[in-house]
Design an enzyme around this catalytic site. Structure first.
Site, PDB file in Angstrom:
ATOM      1  CG  LEU A   1      -1.840  -1.190   1.400  1.00 46.63           C
ATOM      2  CD1 LEU A   1      -2.830  -0.942   2.534  1.00 46.63           C
ATOM      3  CD2 LEU A   1      -2.571  -1.512   0.103  1.00 46.63           C
ATOM      4  CB  ALA A   2       2.804   2.871  -2.037  1.00 47.73           C
TER       5      ALA A   2
ATOM      6  NE  ARG B   1       1.181  13.177  10.322  1.00 51.02           N
ATOM      7  CZ  ARG B   1       1.530  12.236  11.191  1.00 51.02           C
ATOM      8  NH1 ARG B   1       2.314  12.537  12.208  1.00 51.02           N
ATOM      9  NH2 ARG B   1       1.106  11.000  11.037  1.00 51.02           N
TER      10      ARG B   1
ATOM     11  CG  ASN C   1      -3.159  -3.552  12.528  1.00 47.22           C
ATOM     12  OD1 ASN C   1      -2.399  -4.421  12.104  1.00 47.22           O
ATOM     13  ND2 ASN C   1      -3.973  -2.862  11.745  1.00 47.22           N
TER      14      ASN C   1
ATOM     15  CG  ASN D   1      40.952  18.712 -19.933  1.00 49.27           C
ATOM     16  OD1 ASN D   1      40.993  19.850 -19.488  1.00 49.27           O
ATOM     17  ND2 ASN D   1      40.092  17.819 -19.495  1.00 49.27           N
ATOM     18  CE1 TYR D   2      35.241  22.089 -23.434  1.00 48.31           C
ATOM     19  CE2 TYR D   2      35.366  23.807 -21.771  1.00 48.31           C
ATOM     20  CZ  TYR D   2      34.657  23.134 -22.745  1.00 48.31           C
ATOM     21  OH  TYR D   2      33.366  23.498 -23.014  1.00 48.31           O
TER      22      TYR D   2
ATOM     23  CB  ALA E   1      59.805  24.665 -12.717  1.00 52.22           C
TER      24      ALA E   1
END
Ligand code: UD1
Ligand code: CA
Length: 453
Positions: free
Chosen positions: A6-7, A13, A164, A381-382, A418
């Site tokens: 059951l959903a 709330r 229950n 890379n782009y 470097a």
């Protein structure tokens, strides 16, 4: 056996646009926990009752073994099960589960279904505070007579502490007959599934109760508060299971597993780590504090230092990663690789014993063995439109603050001075350097401030 989940309830709330049963618990939707547990019982039919506007629920989980029953409007739990009837096989047992009671365990359900072989079986618990629940009313002999909802209960009935849980199992043949006879003349004008208990008693069918092994199995989620409470319980269970398998956790209360975490022997996990998706930590892996790992495989003996972030990546054995390292999707590190602080790697393969220990970006690169990537190195890379690859062959040495403008290859054993901006391939075993020659100008003077007029 049939299983009905059951959903359809609204979950008011939760104060959320997301249907209640789609809220995540341990990284998985509430109802997905229930569906997975239901599947493990191998029912012939598995039917989810979903609500109006719950198409999101249906599309999130559509699978060949699931059937879907729309309940609109929602007139109560009995009405909900009625919508599922056309999807069920007529004989055998039907087990009713709630989509918002996610931690129910298969073992508990197996026992309940066994009890239901000769009648109606109700999963019940005794609560210190039973407020809000349907109460189990028994006669002097202790037999269940009926279930009375909180809102319909007398003073005396409200003092009953056995409640229950909502989870029940019963012979399918009786179910269809009883559901047809439900009425909604009660305090909530709803068709109560619980009214079938009284009908079973009248029909002389045995009504028995069964109990979960742990009280938390039957806790439901109605609010964000309860969701958070269940999250802690679920995480505690995972932590205990890991420790039983031999994993050492610095603090079982400070680990979050939102998916599957598999560990080899002698794994250690420090505090505040988050594991998402499918993560494998091989033998003797150490995970430092505050690491986040998603869909990752970490090789034996590797140490992940604090604040390491890894997603869709593979790390080989005996590596040292972090602190503050970020391995993004498509990263593959071989054995003995060292990746240090503020190093970001994306879609790159790095072979054995190479190092990038400080402040670098490595994207779309293939790096050989024993390469040293100096501090501040960047693979460019782009170009703003396309991505290009950088190749660095074995034993190369990349000087600090180097930019590798891809596509470009650094040959085996090459050294880059470097500050080099590499735009053409660097030949093997050679020093390549792109900065201007250093000069010192004798007689040069610093400018002086002009006197104000
Ligand atoms: C129900 C039980 C109560 C039990 C309690 C346990 C009934 C009449 N009462 O009460 O005895 O103690 O659960 O939590 O069964 N749902 C639908 N369609 C509907 C109504 C509900 O799919 O029309 C689903 C909800 O999404 C939820 C479950 O059924 O998953 C229970 O609904 P809820 O409204 O929480 O039931 P309670 O009134 O709390
Ligand atoms: Ca409820």
């Amino acid at each position: 056996m049939n299983i009905v989940i059951l959903a359809a309830g609204q979950g008011k709330r939760m104060h959320s646009n997301l249907p209640k049963v789609l809220h995540p618990l341990a990284g998985k939707a509430l109802v997905a926990h229930v569906i997975d547990t239901a599947r493990s019982l191998q029912p012939q039919k598995l039917c989810v009752v979903y609500g109006h506007g719950g198409d999101a629920v249906r599309s999130a989980f559509d699978a060949a073994d699931l059937s879907w029953a729309l309940q609109s409007p929602q007139l109560g739990t009995g009405h909900a099960v009625q919508q599922a009837l056309p999807h069920l096989t007529g004989d055998g047992t039907t087990l009713v589960l709630y989509g918002d009671v996610p931690l129910i365990q298969a073992e508990t359900l197996r026992r309940l279904v066994l009890v239901a072989q000769h009648g109606l079986a109700i999963l019940t618990v005794e609560l210190a505070d039973p407020t809000g629940y349907g109460r189990i009313v028994r006669d002097v002999a202790g037999s269940v007579v009926r279930i009375v909802e909180q809102k319909d209960a007398s003073e005396d009935e409200r003092r009953i502490r056995e409640v229950n849980t909502g989870i029940m199992a019963m012979p399918t043949s009786c179910l269809s007959e009883w559901l047809g006879r439900l009425s909604n003349t009660n305090a909530q004008n709803e068709y109560y599934l619980t009214d079938i208990v009284g009908m079973a008693v009248v029909a002389g069918l045995p009504v028995r109760t069964s109990h979960p092994q742990h009280e938390w199995e039957v806790l439901g989620v109605n609010s964000k508060m309860q969701l958070a409470e269940l999250e802690r319980i679920a995480q505690r269970c995972t932590a205990e299971r890991l420790m039983e398998q031999g994993v050492r956790l610095a603090d079982p209360a400070r680990i979050d597993v939102r998916g599957q975490l598999a560990c080899g022997r002698d794994v250690f996990i420090d505090v505040n780590c988050v594991f998402e998706g499918s993560v494998l930590l091989d033998e003797a892996v150490e995970v430092g504090p505050n690491c986040v790992l998603k869909n990752a495989r970490i090789g034996a003996g590797t140490r992940l230092a604090a604040f390491t972030h890894i997603e869709d990546a593979v790390v080989g054995p005996d590596g040292v990663i972090g602190p503050f390292a970020r391995l993004r999707p498509g990263t593959e590190l071989a054995e003995g690789v060292h990746i240090g602080n503020f190093v970001e790697i994306k879609k790159s393969r790095i072979a054995a014993h190479s190092k990038a220990n400080h402040l670098a970006y490595i994207g779309d690169a293939i790096i050989g063995s024993r390469v040293n990537v100096g501090a501040g190195t960047i693979t460019c890379n782009y170009d703003g439109v396309n991505k290009f690859q950088t190749v660095i062959e074995d034993d190369a040495f990349i000087g600090s603050d180097t930019q590798l403008v891809a596509p470009v290859t650094v040959g085996r054993g090459a050294t880059l001075g470097a500050g080099t901006t590499l735009t053409k391939d660097a030949p093997p075993n050679t020093l390549t350097i792109s900065r201007a020659k250093q000069v010192s100008l004798a007689g040069w003077k610093r400018p002086v401030k002009k006197a104000e007029k």
